[in-house]
Design a protein around this motif. Structure first.
Motif, PDB file in Angstrom:
ATOM      1  N   HIS A  13       0.834  -1.209   0.000  1.00  0.00           N
ATOM      2  CA  HIS A  13       0.000   0.000   0.000  1.00  0.00           C
ATOM      3  C   HIS A  13       0.870   1.260   0.000  1.00  0.00           C
ATOM      4  CE1 HIS A  13      -3.389   2.658   0.927  1.00  0.00           C
ATOM      5  NE2 HIS A  13      -2.598   3.226   1.815  1.00  0.00           N
ATOM      6  N   ASP A  14       1.866   1.314   0.904  1.00  0.00           N
ATOM      7  CA  ASP A  14       2.741   2.486   0.982  1.00  0.00           C
ATOM      8  C   ASP A  14       3.616   2.604  -0.263  1.00  0.00           C
ATOM      9  OD1 ASP A  14       1.678   3.146   3.435  1.00  0.00           O
ATOM     10  OD2 ASP A  14       3.292   2.203   4.581  1.00  0.00           O
ATOM     11  N   GLU A  15       4.046   1.468  -0.793  1.00  0.00           N
ATOM     12  CA  GLU A  15       4.868   1.500  -2.007  1.00  0.00           C
ATOM     13  C   GLU A  15       4.062   2.054  -3.172  1.00  0.00           C
ATOM     14  OE1 GLU A  15       8.526   0.780  -4.136  1.00  0.00           O
ATOM     15  OE2 GLU A  15       8.012   0.946  -2.010  1.00  0.00           O
ATOM     16  N   HIS A  16       2.791   1.730  -3.215  1.00  0.00           N
ATOM     17  CA  HIS A  16       1.912   2.250  -4.270  1.00  0.00           C
ATOM     18  C   HIS A  16       1.873   3.780  -4.228  1.00  0.00           C
ATOM     19  CE1 HIS A  16      -2.258   1.865  -6.414  1.00  0.00           C
ATOM     20  NE2 HIS A  16      -1.275   2.134  -7.262  1.00  0.00           N
ATOM     21  N   LEU A  17       1.759   4.338  -3.059  1.00  0.00           N
ATOM     22  CA  LEU A  17       1.735   5.791  -2.921  1.00  0.00           C
ATOM     23  C   LEU A  17       3.083   6.404  -3.297  1.00  0.00           C
ATOM     24  CD1 LEU A  17      -0.305   6.149   0.402  1.00  0.00           C
ATOM     25  CD2 LEU A  17      -1.121   6.337  -1.968  1.00  0.00           C
ATOM     26  N   ARG A  18       4.170   5.680  -3.038  1.00  0.00           N
ATOM     27  CA  ARG A  18       5.489   6.180  -3.454  1.00  0.00           C
ATOM     28  C   ARG A  18       5.589   6.235  -4.973  1.00  0.00           C
ATOM     29  NH1 ARG A  18       7.433   3.896   1.521  1.00  0.00           N
ATOM     30  NH2 ARG A  18       7.344   1.771   0.722  1.00  0.00           N
ATOM     31  N   LEU A  19       5.103   5.195  -5.658  1.00  0.00           N
ATOM     32  CA  LEU A  19       5.130   5.204  -7.124  1.00  0.00           C
ATOM     33  C   LEU A  19       4.332   6.383  -7.665  1.00  0.00           C
ATOM     34  CD1 LEU A  19       4.697   1.415  -8.057  1.00  0.00           C
ATOM     35  CD2 LEU A  19       6.808   2.733  -7.863  1.00  0.00           C
ATOM     36  N   LEU A  20       3.178   6.631  -7.080  1.00  0.00           N
ATOM     37  CA  LEU A  20       2.364   7.772  -7.494  1.00  0.00           C
ATOM     38  C   LEU A  20       3.120   9.076  -7.274  1.00  0.00           C
ATOM     39  CD1 LEU A  20      -0.306   9.028  -8.434  1.00  0.00           C
ATOM     40  CD2 LEU A  20      -1.120   8.869  -6.063  1.00  0.00           C
ATOM     41  N   ALA A  21       3.825   9.189  -6.159  1.00  0.00           N
ATOM     42  CA  ALA A  21       4.587  10.410  -5.875  1.00  0.00           C
ATOM     43  C   ALA A  21       5.690  10.626  -6.898  1.00  0.00           C
ATOM     44  CB  ALA A  21       5.180  10.336  -4.459  1.00  0.00           C
ATOM     45  N   TRP A  22       6.357   9.540  -7.332  1.00  0.00           N
ATOM     46  CA  TRP A  22       7.400   9.682  -8.356  1.00  0.00           C
ATOM     47  C   TRP A  22       6.793  10.109  -9.705  1.00  0.00           C
ATOM     48  CZ3 TRP A  22       9.363   4.809  -5.684  1.00  0.00           C
ATOM     49  CH2 TRP A  22      10.424   5.125  -4.829  1.00  0.00           C
ATOM     50  N   GLU A  23       5.619   9.610 -10.030  1.00  0.00           N
ATOM     51  CA  GLU A  23       4.945  10.045 -11.262  1.00  0.00           C
ATOM     52  C   GLU A  23       4.604  11.533 -11.188  1.00  0.00           C
ATOM     53  OE1 GLU A  23       2.675   5.882 -12.556  1.00  0.00           O
ATOM     54  OE2 GLU A  23       1.600   7.382 -11.361  1.00  0.00           O
ATOM     55  N   ARG A  24       4.092  11.951 -10.052  1.00  0.00           N
ATOM     56  CA  ARG A  24       3.732  13.354  -9.882  1.00  0.00           C
ATOM     57  C   ARG A  24       4.965  14.255  -9.956  1.00  0.00           C
ATOM     58  NH1 ARG A  24      -0.918  13.834  -5.304  1.00  0.00           N
ATOM     59  NH2 ARG A  24      -0.473  16.001  -5.782  1.00  0.00           N
ATOM     60  N   GLU A  25       6.074  13.771  -9.436  1.00  0.00           N
ATOM     61  CA  GLU A  25       7.314  14.546  -9.500  1.00  0.00           C
ATOM     62  C   GLU A  25       7.705  14.818 -10.954  1.00  0.00           C
ATOM     63  OE1 GLU A  25      12.043  14.082  -8.237  1.00  0.00           O
ATOM     64  OE2 GLU A  25      10.550  12.727  -7.382  1.00  0.00           O
ATOM     65  N   MET A  26       7.587  13.787 -11.800  1.00  0.00           N
ATOM     66  CA  MET A  26       7.898  13.968 -13.227  1.00  0.00           C
ATOM     67  C   MET A  26       6.972  14.999 -13.865  1.00  0.00           C
ATOM     68  SD  MET A  26      10.397  12.474 -14.956  1.00  0.00           S
ATOM     69  CE  MET A  26       9.726  12.363 -16.613  1.00  0.00           C
ATOM     70  N   LEU A  27       5.692  14.900 -13.617  1.00  0.00           N
ATOM     71  CA  LEU A  27       4.732  15.828 -14.225  1.00  0.00           C
ATOM     72  C   LEU A  27       4.979  17.265 -13.781  1.00  0.00           C
ATOM     73  CD1 LEU A  27       1.548  13.601 -13.920  1.00  0.00           C
ATOM     74  CD2 LEU A  27       2.576  14.392 -16.059  1.00  0.00           C
ATOM     75  N   GLU A  28       5.342  17.429 -12.521  1.00  0.00           N
ATOM     76  CA  GLU A  28       5.594  18.785 -12.027  1.00  0.00           C
ATOM     77  C   GLU A  28       6.897  19.342 -12.587  1.00  0.00           C
ATOM     78  OE1 GLU A  28       5.042  18.443  -7.768  1.00  0.00           O
ATOM     79  OE2 GLU A  28       3.025  17.626  -8.118  1.00  0.00           O
ATOM     80  N   LYS A  29       7.894  18.499 -12.808  1.00  0.00           N
ATOM     81  CA  LYS A  29       9.123  18.954 -13.467  1.00  0.00           C
ATOM     82  C   LYS A  29       8.832  19.459 -14.879  1.00  0.00           C
ATOM     83  CE  LYS A  29      12.479  15.890 -11.168  1.00  0.00           C
ATOM     84  NZ  LYS A  29      13.303  14.658 -11.359  1.00  0.00           N
TER      85      LYS A  29
END
Length: 422
Positions: free
Chosen positions: A293-309
């Motif tokens: 569950h927590d790893e899933h949220l980490r993957l989402l955070a890395w995706e969001r980081e790319m989009l914000e860059k």
């Protein structure tokens, strides 16, 4: 594949509830329990008869001549009974496996019920630009920039194919390299996997079920072209037992991907939004089920980081149960704003597949008690060809030029993409 032991121990209601949320038949829960009980009963009968057969066999060698005939007759009858009981146990095991294979993963608690339109919007990030000119769509921009050539792609390969040319090729290479570097900096192991896989690998990841018509198959070789590097990465540790101390294993795969787009006739035929071949950088993780569950949220955070860059306005959506793939227990999509469509379109997806894929592929880890347990698997998109659509449309200027997002400039080698065609 769902956990049959958990179904026996906790009862059918979790599976029933999951099937209801997906809009699927909840009666399969009772069907599974019935088949499982009958299979175990048949197996017990087979093992009891076989033990009796062995006992009689030993008795024959020690029996007196007058006892031997009766024992031989008994042994012959038992041999037939054992054969029949074994066949029945195997038949029921096959029937049980067939039903199990067709059942999707049990959805995670909190997943919205319903179908494709029942997603839940978590958050919107960044406001769409207020443009003082009529925006061009990504294909028109791509043609002006000498970046996208769908006409020749169709000439060479047919509908939904394209060439990325000049700055278009540079943009994709830069984007994917940027994603790879971000993942590597976050501890992922870079991978370039094969894009042709065996049937057992494709089936093990859940792609030969309801959506098998999306997959390209090469009958002469009995190999499948992958639609995502999730497939070969999931199979990487098939039939292995991983060290629990080494979990999570995080891989970042760069591959070409192929999808037939069956059933999408007439949808997104313009440009490169929905195509048969594209490139993608995909995160894939093997971890302890309690970490999933927590790893899933980490993957989402890395995706969001790319989009914000990339300075793209986007929203995060929680996909409804009926729109999940068969392997996913929960899925979050990030959708980027497209000015010419006036709406958000999917650019990333991340799924928690719990231990569904690892049961099929037999990927385990050694637990603290020394016993092997099935690992959890997760996946998430970190960049793909479709992102070019959002980059071009959101960063365009009135003259047809496109500003390269600052974080992407070192990977593309320029600050502005200038028009080269009228």
């Amino acid at each position: 594949m769902i956990d049959l032991r958990a179904l026996r121990e906790h009862g059918p209601e979790p599976l029933r509830a999951s099937q209801r949320a997906r809009g699927e038949d909840e009666g399969v829960a009772d069907q599974l329990l019935d088949l499982d009980a009958r299979r175990r009963s048949a197996l017990t009968r087979f093992e009891t008869l076989r033990a009796e057969q062995k006992s009689v066999g030993k008795a024959v060698s020690k029996a007196s001549p007058e006892e031997r005939d009766d024992l031989l007759t008994q042994a012959k009858t038992l041999a037939a009974d054992v054969k029949e009981a074994e066949a029945e146990a195997e038949r029921l095991a096959g029937e049980l496996d067939e039903v199990l294979t067709g059942i999707p993963n049990i959805v995670e608690e909190g997943t919205p019920a319903g179908g494709v339109d029942d997603f839940r919007v978590f958050e919107k990030v960044g406001a769409p630009r207020e443009l003082d000119f009529t925006p061009r769509d990504h294909l028109e921009l791509g043609e002006i920039l000498g970046a996208i050539d769908t006409e020749r792609g169709t000439k060479v390969s047919g509908a939904r194919f394209y060439f990325l040319t000049g700055v278009g090729a540079m943009l994709e290479l830069g984007l994917l390299n940027m994603a790879m570097q971000q993942a590597i900096a976050s501890g992922f192991t870079p991978m370039i996997p094969p894009v042709l896989v065996k049937p057992e690998t494709m089936e093990g990841t859940g792609y030969l079920g309801a959506h098998s018509d999306e997959v390209y198959h090469l009958p002469a070789d009995d190999l499948y072209l992958v639609g995502t590097s999730e497939v070969p990465l999931a199979g990487y540790h098939a039939d292995e037992i991983l060290s629990a101390d080494a979990l999570p294993h995080r891989y970042i795969g760069w591959s070409s991907c192929f999808r037939r787009e069956a059933g999408s006739y007439g949808k997104d035929t313009r440009g490169i939004i929905r195509v048969h071949q594209f490139n993608k950088v995909e995160m894939f993780v093997f971890c302890h089920p309690d970490q999933a569950h927590d790893e899933h949220l980490r993957l989402l955070a890395w995706e969001r980081e790319m989009l914000e860059k990339l300075e793209l306005p986007y929203r995060v959506v929680d996909i409804a149960a009926g729109d999940l793939g068969s392997s996913a227990a929960r899925k979050y999509d990030c959708e980027a704003w497209l000015p010419t469509q006036g709406r958000y379109r999917e650019v990333t997806s991340t799924s928690n597949c719990t231990d569904f894929q690892s049961r099929r592929l037999n990927v385990r880890y050694r637990a603290e008690d020394g016993k092997p347990r099935f690992a959890a698997t997760l996946n998430g998109t970190l960049a793909t060809t479709r992102w070019i659509v959002a980059i071009l449309e959101n960063h365009q200027r009135a003259d047809g030029s496109v500003v390269v997002p600052e974080a992407l400039r070192p990977f593309v080698g320029r600050d502005i993409l200038e028009p080269v065609n009228g």
